[in-house]
Design a protein around this motif. Structure first.
Motif, PDB file in Angstrom:
ATOM      1  N   VAL A 125      -2.351   2.281  -6.640  1.00 43.68           N
ATOM      2  CA  VAL A 125      -1.444   1.268  -7.195  1.00 43.68           C
ATOM      3  C   VAL A 125      -2.070   0.606  -8.415  1.00 43.68           C
ATOM      4  CG1 VAL A 125      -0.336  -0.957  -6.749  1.00 43.68           C
ATOM      5  CG2 VAL A 125      -0.277   0.833  -4.988  1.00 43.68           C
ATOM      6  N   GLN A 126      -3.322   0.244  -8.304  1.00 47.72           N
ATOM      7  CA  GLN A 126      -3.986  -0.445  -9.400  1.00 47.72           C
ATOM      8  C   GLN A 126      -4.286   0.483 -10.562  1.00 47.72           C
ATOM      9  OE1 GLN A 126      -7.023  -1.936  -6.786  1.00 47.72           O
ATOM     10  NE2 GLN A 126      -6.075  -3.949  -6.592  1.00 47.72           N
ATOM     11  N   ASP A 127      -4.601   1.745 -10.249  1.00 49.14           N
ATOM     12  CA  ASP A 127      -4.826   2.724 -11.320  1.00 49.14           C
ATOM     13  C   ASP A 127      -3.563   2.938 -12.157  1.00 49.14           C
ATOM     14  OD1 ASP A 127      -7.434   3.041 -10.590  1.00 49.14           O
ATOM     15  OD2 ASP A 127      -7.162   4.980  -9.595  1.00 49.14           O
ATOM     16  N   VAL A 186      -1.405  -6.126  -7.362  1.00 48.74           N
ATOM     17  CA  VAL A 186      -1.210  -6.331  -5.923  1.00 48.74           C
ATOM     18  C   VAL A 186      -1.605  -7.780  -5.596  1.00 48.74           C
ATOM     19  CG1 VAL A 186      -1.903  -5.604  -3.601  1.00 48.74           C
ATOM     20  CG2 VAL A 186      -1.777  -3.902  -5.457  1.00 48.74           C
ATOM     21  N   PRO A 187      -0.702  -8.560  -5.034  1.00 46.86           N
ATOM     22  CA  PRO A 187       0.622  -8.214  -4.495  1.00 46.86           C
ATOM     23  C   PRO A 187       1.792  -8.523  -5.432  1.00 46.86           C
ATOM     24  CG  PRO A 187      -0.001 -10.370  -3.702  1.00 46.86           C
ATOM     25  CD  PRO A 187      -1.115  -9.916  -4.595  1.00 46.86           C
ATOM     26  N   VAL A 244       1.271  -4.739  -0.272  1.00 46.70           N
ATOM     27  CA  VAL A 244       0.822  -3.645   0.596  1.00 46.70           C
ATOM     28  C   VAL A 244       0.411  -4.205   1.959  1.00 46.70           C
ATOM     29  CG1 VAL A 244      -0.848  -1.769   0.912  1.00 46.70           C
ATOM     30  CG2 VAL A 244       0.026  -2.302  -1.387  1.00 46.70           C
ATOM     31  N   VAL A 245       0.938  -3.564   3.014  1.00 48.42           N
ATOM     32  CA  VAL A 245       0.567  -3.910   4.393  1.00 48.42           C
ATOM     33  C   VAL A 245       0.027  -2.662   5.071  1.00 48.42           C
ATOM     34  CG1 VAL A 245       1.359  -4.741   6.644  1.00 48.42           C
ATOM     35  CG2 VAL A 245       2.314  -5.722   4.541  1.00 48.42           C
ATOM     36  N   GLU A 269      -4.654 -10.959   1.477  1.00 47.63           N
ATOM     37  CA  GLU A 269      -4.332 -11.131   0.064  1.00 47.63           C
ATOM     38  C   GLU A 269      -3.370 -10.088  -0.488  1.00 47.63           C
ATOM     39  OE1 GLU A 269      -8.124 -10.946  -1.742  1.00 47.63           O
ATOM     40  OE2 GLU A 269      -8.798 -12.891  -0.968  1.00 47.63           O
ATOM     41  N   SER A 270      -3.205  -8.937   0.182  1.00 45.72           N
ATOM     42  CA  SER A 270      -2.451  -7.831  -0.431  1.00 45.72           C
ATOM     43  C   SER A 270      -0.945  -7.958  -0.240  1.00 45.72           C
ATOM     44  CB  SER A 270      -2.932  -6.485   0.146  1.00 45.72           C
ATOM     45  OG  SER A 270      -2.565  -6.372   1.517  1.00 45.72           O
TER      46      SER A 270
END
Length: 335
Positions: free
Chosen positions: A262-264, A269-270, A275-276, A333-334
């Motif tokens: 996701v970060q790439d 996030v979030p 994301v869970v 935190e996500s």
């Protein structure tokens, strides 16, 4: 035992009764014998006792894996995947008070005959079996041996065996509910392998909850419970569905890889994608940001498996028992 008897001034038979916890021994005599045992440093010969009791004081933790492309790293995953470590810790802690040892036996379909031969030879008194994929013949093979056994999850095929599991569907619904409460509306999921109940139940629980909320089109992709698999699946999902704003990943290890993807891809996030995960293992704390996840109490579940198994060993005719634990949401935190 002769030395203990001489030191205590009693017969060898009395020493034997004290060691075996016979209630008929006078309390003062018992205390004298126990003091003599401590003074002489006597330790019972386990091998000799096994000949009499026909008990090995050991149980096997059999970890059975299907044939998958990543099986070349199977042994490495057993000792690096937090799930297996938590199972081992929970079972060992519960067995220790019983003075029972744990023998860890990893196996895949090519090695089942060696496992069955080992169990048939009486090296262990029972089996804790980590297996859940549909085509695995090992649960039924162990059951047919007549050896006490407890399975780590609801068997994929009907089987009169004790098992301990977590409410997988409820855990997935908790994840969906939390993502919706954050305002996510374009949700997707990376499931576990769909040939095991945990993988299919988490997917079904997630989808059914969203369908009841009017969200019937939920993109999903089947993962393999590995960090690399989570990364590849997330990259593919976000490429094919760039509007995804909430992602349920069916294990913490896969979540760690998914967060990297996701970060790439330049998503936050979030803020852009929540994301869970699922498990609440040490991997959840290795994630950046820290992972919001569904906790399954693996150590407690493994301890319960061990206690159920000890009950079956003590009373072989005991009826099968199933125990289902409740999952909980752990917010970090996500998401």
């Amino acid at each position: 035992m002769d030395q203990v008897a001489e030191a205590a001034g009693v017969s060898r038979a009395t020493v034997s009764r004290v060691i075996n916890g016979a209630p008929s021994v006078d309390a003062k005599i018992r205390e004298i014998v126990q003091r003599a045992i401590a003074d002489t440093g006597y330790v019972p010969n386990v091998a000799a006792r096994s000949l009499v009791t026909r008990k090995s004081n050991s149980v096997a933790l059999v970890i059975s894996e299907p044939d998958r492309p990543h099986n070349s790293s199977f042994l490495n995953r057993i000792f690096t995947d937090p799930y297996f470590g938590r199972i081992t810790a929970g079972a060992t802690g519960a067995l220790r008070p019983h003075d029972v040892h744990l023998v860890i036996i990893p196996t895949d379909s090519t090695d089942h005959h060696h496992v069955i031969r080992y169990l048939r030879q009486g090296h262990v008194d029972g089996v804790l079996l980590i297996s859940s994929h549909e085509q695995d013949p090992l649960p039924r093979q162990v059951h047919e041996l007549g050896i006490p056994a407890v399975v780590s999850a609801r068997p994929a095929s009907p089987l009169a065996a004790s098992f301990v599991d977590v409410d997988q569907r409820l855990g997935a619904r908790l994840a969906a509910e939390h993502l919706l409460s954050r305002g996510c509306r374009r949700l997707a999921t990376i499931s576990g392998p769909l040939d095991i109940p945990a993988g299919s139940d988490r997917l079904d629980g997630f989808r059914s909850f969203l369908a009841n909320r009017g969200l019937g089109d939920v993109p999903s992709i089947e993962g393999d419970f590995t960090r690399h698999g989570g990364e590849e699946c997330a990259r593919r999902l976000l490429t094919e569905h760039p509007d995804i704003d909430g992602l349920f990943v069916a294990s913490d290890l896969m979540s760690e890889g998914a967060l990297r993807a996701v970060q790439d891809l330049g998503r936050r996030v979030p803020d852009d994608v929540a994301v869970v995960g699922f498990d609440d293992s040490s991997a959840a704390l290795d994630c950046r940001p820290l992972l919001t996840t569904i906790r399954q109490p693996v150590e407690e579940m493994a301890a319960e498996m061990a206690e159920v198994l000890m009950a079956h060993i003590a009373a072989p005719g005991r009826l099968p028992r199933s125990v289902t634990f409740q999952p909980t949401l752990v917010i970090r935190e996500s998401a």
